[in-house]
Design a protein around this motif. Structure first.
Motif, mmCIF file in Angstrom:
data_model
loop_
_atom_site.group_PDB
_atom_site.id
_atom_site.type_symbol
_atom_site.label_atom_id
_atom_site.label_comp_id
_atom_site.label_asym_id
_atom_site.label_seq_id
_atom_site.Cartn_x
_atom_site.Cartn_y
_atom_site.Cartn_z
ATOM 1 N N ALA A 1 0.835 -1.071 -0.056
ATOM 2 C CA ALA A 1 0.153 0.015 0.158
ATOM 3 C C ALA A 1 1.010 1.517 0.111
ATOM 4 O O ALA A 1 1.904 1.213 0.731
ATOM 5 N N THR A 2 0.517 2.320 -0.861
ATOM 6 C CA THR A 2 1.332 3.473 -0.844
ATOM 7 C C THR A 2 0.422 4.389 -0.433
ATOM 8 O O THR A 2 -0.727 4.627 -0.872
ATOM 9 N N VAL A 3 1.041 5.817 0.163
ATOM 10 C CA VAL A 3 0.416 6.909 0.719
ATOM 11 C C VAL A 3 0.934 8.161 0.088
ATOM 12 O O VAL A 3 2.193 8.393 0.165
ATOM 13 N N GLY B 1 3.687 11.865 -7.860
ATOM 14 C CA GLY B 1 3.844 11.939 -6.405
ATOM 15 C C GLY B 1 4.605 10.670 -6.300
ATOM 16 O O GLY B 1 4.652 9.439 -6.850
ATOM 17 N N LYS B 2 5.682 10.760 -4.965
ATOM 18 C CA LYS B 2 6.366 9.730 -4.892
ATOM 19 C C LYS B 2 5.509 8.280 -4.464
ATOM 20 O O LYS B 2 6.243 7.094 -5.065
ATOM 21 N N GLY B 3 4.631 8.219 -3.749
ATOM 22 C CA GLY B 3 3.962 7.106 -3.585
ATOM 23 C C GLY B 3 3.299 6.457 -4.777
ATOM 24 O O GLY B 3 3.608 5.184 -5.010
ATOM 25 N N ASN B 4 2.801 7.380 -5.651
ATOM 26 C CA ASN B 4 2.147 6.710 -6.840
ATOM 27 C C ASN B 4 3.312 6.093 -7.775
ATOM 28 O O ASN B 4 3.210 4.953 -8.362
ATOM 29 N N ASN B 5 4.504 6.645 -7.786
ATOM 30 C CA ASN B 5 5.657 6.029 -8.463
ATOM 31 C C ASN B 5 5.973 4.865 -7.955
ATOM 32 O O ASN B 5 6.149 3.874 -8.694
ATOM 33 N N ALA C 1 -3.112 2.264 -3.703
ATOM 34 C CA ALA C 1 -2.769 3.670 -3.607
ATOM 35 C C ALA C 1 -3.771 4.419 -2.762
ATOM 36 O O ALA C 1 -5.096 4.485 -3.162
ATOM 37 N N THR C 2 -3.318 5.239 -1.876
ATOM 38 C CA THR C 2 -4.383 6.113 -1.011
ATOM 39 C C THR C 2 -3.410 7.594 -1.056
ATOM 40 O O THR C 2 -2.179 7.620 -1.376
ATOM 41 N N GLY C 3 -4.230 8.455 -0.560
ATOM 42 C CA GLY C 3 -3.734 9.657 -0.309
ATOM 43 C C GLY C 3 -5.109 10.648 -0.745
ATOM 44 O O GLY C 3 -5.859 10.380 -0.541
ATOM 45 N N VAL D 1 -3.429 -0.604 -10.419
ATOM 46 C CA VAL D 1 -3.087 -0.190 -8.979
ATOM 47 C C VAL D 1 -4.632 0.088 -8.371
ATOM 48 O O VAL D 1 -5.464 0.808 -8.869
ATOM 49 N N ARG D 2 -4.940 -0.318 -7.521
ATOM 50 C CA ARG D 2 -6.291 -0.254 -6.575
ATOM 51 C C ARG D 2 -6.289 1.131 -5.965
ATOM 52 O O ARG D 2 -5.575 1.430 -5.256
ATOM 53 N N SER D 3 -7.272 1.761 -6.566
ATOM 54 C CA SER D 3 -7.387 2.957 -5.806
ATOM 55 C C SER D 3 -8.143 3.235 -4.630
ATOM 56 O O SER D 3 -9.227 2.583 -4.496
ATOM 57 N N ALA D 4 -7.700 3.937 -3.670
ATOM 58 C CA ALA D 4 -8.355 3.978 -2.098
ATOM 59 C C ALA D 4 -8.118 5.494 -1.786
ATOM 60 O O ALA D 4 -7.993 5.590 -0.609
ATOM 61 N N PHE D 5 -8.194 6.346 -2.752
ATOM 62 C CA PHE D 5 -7.865 7.631 -2.647
ATOM 63 C C PHE D 5 -9.191 8.532 -1.780
ATOM 64 O O PHE D 5 -10.284 7.991 -2.028
ATOM 65 N N VAL D 6 -8.764 9.423 -0.872
ATOM 66 C CA VAL D 6 -9.579 10.373 -0.538
ATOM 67 C C VAL D 6 -9.819 11.381 -1.363
ATOM 68 O O VAL D 6 -8.998 12.277 -1.527
ATOM 69 N N ARG D 7 -11.107 11.696 -1.736
ATOM 70 C CA ARG D 7 -11.346 12.674 -2.587
ATOM 71 C C ARG D 7 -11.715 14.191 -1.760
ATOM 72 O O ARG D 7 -12.528 13.944 -0.753
#
Length: 309
Positions: free
Chosen positions: A3-5, A37-41, A55-57, A76-82
């Motif tokens: 998981a990346t943030v 963004g570093k985590g997305n990379n 990925a979240t953020g 990459v599974r998306s779990a971002f906070v909009r």
């Protein structure tokens, strides 16, 4: 799963021009737009290495939708906070005639207490599924400097190992929470101990000092010169293979991705460092962050030297 943030996600846009001159009209010869963004990379590289990534953020507006869609297209599974506003765009203008690069970096949206509470919940939920959680990149406007330290605790309490790749005060405060890995570059390592620069013997000494403070893996990346690491009580010198580098942007993120995925696979310290260095070297041979050729990576694995100190 890794998981990346990425708290300050971006659209990374590169314009290639010939003979860039301020104040003049420029014709863009070609352009690249990528979720950045570093985590997305890190997440993108984990997928290319064969791992699963989520990925979240924070994401916002049309740029945020672009980031999520492009990551999803890469698996990459998306779990971002909009959140309200618009995710930032980071523009890199490359003059192909001279090789010079000019960067324009937007600030991105501002977060408050409600958004911070949401991201802590998102990190908690992902950490319960992940073997490793990677916290990396700059903090958004409105975030406290100790946010990474708090998120280290959130992720660890859910059972994940936690990697931190940040800089400045956010890194210094984050280290106090004892993440499982930090990856400062040479300049960041020096600043952590109040120095302008470190001579070669001091790199290993400083990594060992930070390791003694409770960080299980301290990896100081040195660009084309490889890395110095202190891991589980042992010091290592990593000698990277010589490659025809196209761009160094994102190579540190590839190193972190290699470490995280190797950790998930249960490789020993030398194997983790070998995978990380090969990923970084392969990434240097591409013109965009979060990219590598898996076949090139596999070939470079055999060329990485990991020497105990």
């Amino acid at each position: 799963m890794i998981a990346t943030v990425t708290l300050n996600a971006a659209v990374d846009k590169t314009y290639y021009v010939s003979g860039f001159a301020p104040g003049a009209v420029q014709r863009v010869r070609r352009q690249i737009a990528e979720p950045g963004g570093k985590g997305n990379n890190v997440a993108k590289i984990v997928r290319l290495l064969g791992g699963e990534a989520a990925a979240t953020g924070f994401t916002a507006g049309g740029a945020g939708a672009f980031i999520e869609e492009r990551l999803a297209a890469r698996g990459v599974r998306s779990a971002f906070v909009r959140i309200p506003g618009e995710s930032r765009t980071c523009l890199n203008i490359v003059d192909e005639a001279s090789g010079a690069s000019t960067e324009l970096l937007e600030s991105g949206p501002t977060v408050g207490d409600a958004e911070l509470a949401q991201i802590k919940d998102a990190v908690r939920q992902l950490s319960a599924e992940a073997s490793v959680v990677v916290l990396s990149g700059s903090l958004p406007a409105g975030a406290p400097e100790d946010l990474y330290a708090e998120l280290v605790g959130v992720a660890r309490s859910a059972g994940a190992r936690v990697y931190l790749d940040a800089s400045g005060e956010a890194l210094a405060l984050g280290i106090r929470a004892r993440p499982d890995l930090i990856k400062p570059n040479e300049d960041e390592l020096a600043r952590l101990v109040g120095r302008k620069r470190l001579e070669a013997p001091q790199l290993a000494q400083t990594a060992a000092k930070l390791h003694a403070q409770g960080v299980r893996q301290v990896c100081a990346t040195l660009g084309s010169r490889g890395a110095v690491a202190c891991m589980d009580g042992n010091l290592y010198r990593v000698i990277a293979p010589a490659v025809s580098a196209v761009s160094a942007v994102g190579c540190g993120d590839a190193f972190v991705a290699g470490m995280a995925y190797a950790d998930e696979l249960g490789l020993p310290a030398a194997g983790r460092l070998r995978m990380a260095a090969a990923a970084a070297a392969a990434a240097a041979m591409t013109d965009r962050a979060g990219e590598l050729d898996p076949a090139v990576y596999e070939r470079l694995l055999e060329s990485v030297e990991v020497v105990p100190l």
